[in-house]
Design a protein around this motif. Structure first.
Motif, PDB file in Angstrom:
ATOM      1  N   VAL A  91      -3.782   6.177  -4.002  1.00 31.23           N
ATOM      2  CA  VAL A  91      -4.921   5.293  -3.805  1.00 31.23           C
ATOM      3  C   VAL A  91      -5.717   5.248  -5.115  1.00 31.23           C
ATOM      4  O   VAL A  91      -6.038   6.297  -5.684  1.00 31.23           O
ATOM      5  CB  VAL A  91      -5.819   5.785  -2.650  1.00 31.23           C
ATOM      6  N   GLU A  92      -6.022   4.062  -5.584  1.00 34.70           N
ATOM      7  CA  GLU A  92      -6.677   3.900  -6.885  1.00 34.70           C
ATOM      8  C   GLU A  92      -7.957   4.725  -6.983  1.00 34.70           C
ATOM      9  O   GLU A  92      -8.789   4.723  -6.075  1.00 34.70           O
ATOM     10  CB  GLU A  92      -7.013   2.421  -7.121  1.00 34.70           C
ATOM     11  N   TYR A 100       0.828  -1.193   0.000  1.00 35.09           N
ATOM     12  CA  TYR A 100       0.000   0.000   0.000  1.00 35.09           C
ATOM     13  C   TYR A 100       0.869   1.253   0.000  1.00 35.09           C
ATOM     14  O   TYR A 100       1.149   1.846   1.036  1.00 35.09           O
ATOM     15  CB  TYR A 100      -0.945  -0.015   1.200  1.00 35.09           C
ATOM     16  N   ARG A 154      -7.376  -1.840   0.170  1.00 35.24           N
ATOM     17  CA  ARG A 154      -7.373  -0.718  -0.771  1.00 35.24           C
ATOM     18  C   ARG A 154      -8.755  -0.091  -0.882  1.00 35.24           C
ATOM     19  O   ARG A 154      -8.894   1.140  -0.962  1.00 35.24           O
ATOM     20  CB  ARG A 154      -6.889  -1.191  -2.147  1.00 35.24           C
ATOM     21  N   TYR A 180      -9.422   2.240   2.073  1.00 33.89           N
ATOM     22  CA  TYR A 180      -8.820   3.564   1.882  1.00 33.89           C
ATOM     23  C   TYR A 180      -9.625   4.377   0.868  1.00 33.89           C
ATOM     24  O   TYR A 180      -9.825   5.586   1.045  1.00 33.89           O
ATOM     25  CB  TYR A 180      -7.374   3.419   1.411  1.00 33.89           C
ATOM     26  N   ASP A 219      -6.980  -6.187  -1.802  1.00 34.36           N
ATOM     27  CA  ASP A 219      -8.000  -5.373  -2.454  1.00 34.36           C
ATOM     28  C   ASP A 219      -9.013  -4.834  -1.449  1.00 34.36           C
ATOM     29  O   ASP A 219      -9.535  -3.723  -1.618  1.00 34.36           O
ATOM     30  CB  ASP A 219      -8.711  -6.170  -3.546  1.00 34.36           C
ATOM     31  N   TYR A 224      -1.227   6.798  -0.165  1.00 34.42           N
ATOM     32  CA  TYR A 224      -1.428   6.098   1.099  1.00 34.42           C
ATOM     33  C   TYR A 224      -0.661   6.759   2.242  1.00 34.42           C
ATOM     34  O   TYR A 224      -1.176   6.898   3.356  1.00 34.42           O
ATOM     35  CB  TYR A 224      -1.003   4.633   0.977  1.00 34.42           C
TER      36      TYR A 224
END
Length: 461
Positions: free
Chosen positions: A59-60, A55, A273, A276, A270, A66
């Protein structure tokens, strides 16, 4: 002949001693190294803190990385939110707490005793808070005593906001006759004993019917966003259950269930993630509604407390560190583009309303309480970001009701707590759990290698 045979025997003995000495030296060296360097395993497996590698970076689908999120959360967001949700205004939430599932009939899950709510004396409630049928027994309370909601309330809290229904959620928030107020500080989100088919049925319905599995090539960007929001919320809920778990019912011992946390969240990158992502999505909604939230009336009848609440909100909304490091946590302007935009928004809004309605099917009262609150909070974030097509909200055209703001800020606090726990405890939990897993298989492998090495040595000699 005898002399040559004796020499071979002597060489084998000497070689065996050399091999044994070498193995002992290796074990001693590794054992010492494992004490001084926790990243080195006794059996040759390295155990690095996974979060550092997994991470990092942006962030996607968001605009912050992160490292920045963790720093801002630790220094600013988490302490501010912790103080904010304890104020009189934000600790009371209005909700329907009985079971009226619109999707399937009552499956008779009310078979466990001590599942109903203990009625509080009438003197503890103001007249306007009393439900018209307060003497009726709850008909759908499932779980152990820890699943019951404490309805103690402060009679001086809440003086009316103008109420407007939320198009993203199922409950009619303007229907006060069917609502009751709950003190969230007396009903923390934690383990309640609500498990098994009934609980799985809720999440199965959420994911299979309203939130298609991600990733999928057939899903558009907006559908993936919906999945990630629900997944992130699911991760946060699981973390809170594992962080405050009933370890021993006999002695009422509570603590952290690290195995559960690892199995449900930390072993799936995932899911972390998506946690977040959901945190930044909700944070973006709060910062976008800053002008509205700054001037909202946080009136509970206690002037000093109300001034403190308003001051805490302003400190949170307009903190220069947050504005400098992460001014736009999520860019909602990228969504709903193209000809399908309006149709797609209606479709996803309908799906989210169905998810909201599923909260009435939850068989545990406390789980239903926190499910309703957090889904309303997420629906409020969606309302702030997407209810006005292609236009920025302003304090004049954005209308939020009190319960939406309470849900929104409490959801942000829940997500903040989960992100903080993952950042601080995640690497340690992963090392512990992965160490336990490796210890079950590694010893057999190492001794097999040692035996094989000795056998090969003897054969070659």
């Amino acid at each position: 002949m005898e002399k040559a045979k004796a020499e071979n025997t002597g060489r084998r003995k000497r070689w065996n001693w050399v091999v044994a000495g070498a193995l002992i030296a290796i074990f001693v060296a590794v054992a010492v190294s494992s004490r001084t360097s926790p990243n080195l395993s006794l059996f040759g497996l390295t155990r690095t803190p996974c979060l550092c590698a997994k991470y990092s970076g942006i962030v996607e689908d968001c605009c912050c990385d992160y490292e920045t999120v963790d720093r801002l959360n630790e220094e600013l967001l988490h302490p501010s939110l912790q103080e904010l949700v304890k104020t009189a205004f934000f600790r009371y939430f209005k909700a329907k707490l009985w079971c009226d599932c619109p999707f399937w009939p009552d499956d008779g899950m009310c078979r466990l005793r001590d599942c109903s709510v203990c009625e509080c004396p009438d003197s503890e409630f103001p007249e306007s808070f009393k439900m018209p049928h307060s003497q009726e027994d709850p008909i759908c309370q499932e779980g152990k005593p820890q699943a019951a909601v404490d309805r103690t309330i402060d009679s001086k809290s809440f003086r009316g906001w103008t109420e407007a229904d939320n198009p993203w959620t199922y409950d009619d928030e303007t229907d006060n006759s069917e609502m009751t107020y709950v003190n969230l500080q007396l009903n923390p989100e934690r383990y309640t004993g609500y498990t098994g088919p009934s609980a799985r049925r809720i999440w199965d319905a959420i994911y299979s019917e309203n939130c298609p599995k991600y990733p999928s090539e057939e899903l558009c960007h907006e559908e993936k966003i919906l999945y990630k929001l629900i997944s992130g919320l699911h991760s946060s809920i699981s973390i809170h259950i594992a962080a405050d778990y009933l370890l021993d019912e006999a002695i009422n011992s509570w603590g952290q269930n690290l195995s559960l946390m690892y199995d449900r969240v930390l072993s799936y990158p995932d899911r972390v993630r998506n946690l977040y992502f959901t945190f930044l999505f909700v944070l973006r909604a709060v910062t976008k509604a800053a002008d509205y939230l700054e001037y909202a009336e946080y009136d509970t009848g206690n002037p000093n407390e109300d001034l403190k609440t308003q001051s805490l909100m302003r400190q949170l909304l307009f903190n220069p560190k947050l504005q400098a490091a992460c001014p736009v946590p999520f860019d909602e302007a990228k969504l709903w583009k193209g000809q399908r935009g309006p149709e797609l928004k209606q479709q996803i809004q309908k799906q989210f309303r169905n998810i909201s309605a599923l909260m009435d099917c939850v068989g545990c009262e406390k789980c239903r309480l926190w499910g309703k609150l957090q889904v309303l909070g997420l629906g409020t974030a969606l309302k702030i970001l997407f209810s006005v097509d292609g236009q920025e909200h302003s304090a004049q055209n954005l209308q939020l009701q009190r319960n939406e703001v309470i849900a929104l800020m409490n959801l942000l606090n829940r997500l903040s707590e989960s992100v903080r726990f993952v950042h601080e405890m995640g690497p340690s939990v992963e090392r512990i759990m992965e160490g336990q897993i490796s210890s079950l298989s590694a010893p057999n492998n190492i001794w097999q290698r040692i035996l094989s090495f000795i056998v090969k040595t003897k054969v070659s000699s």
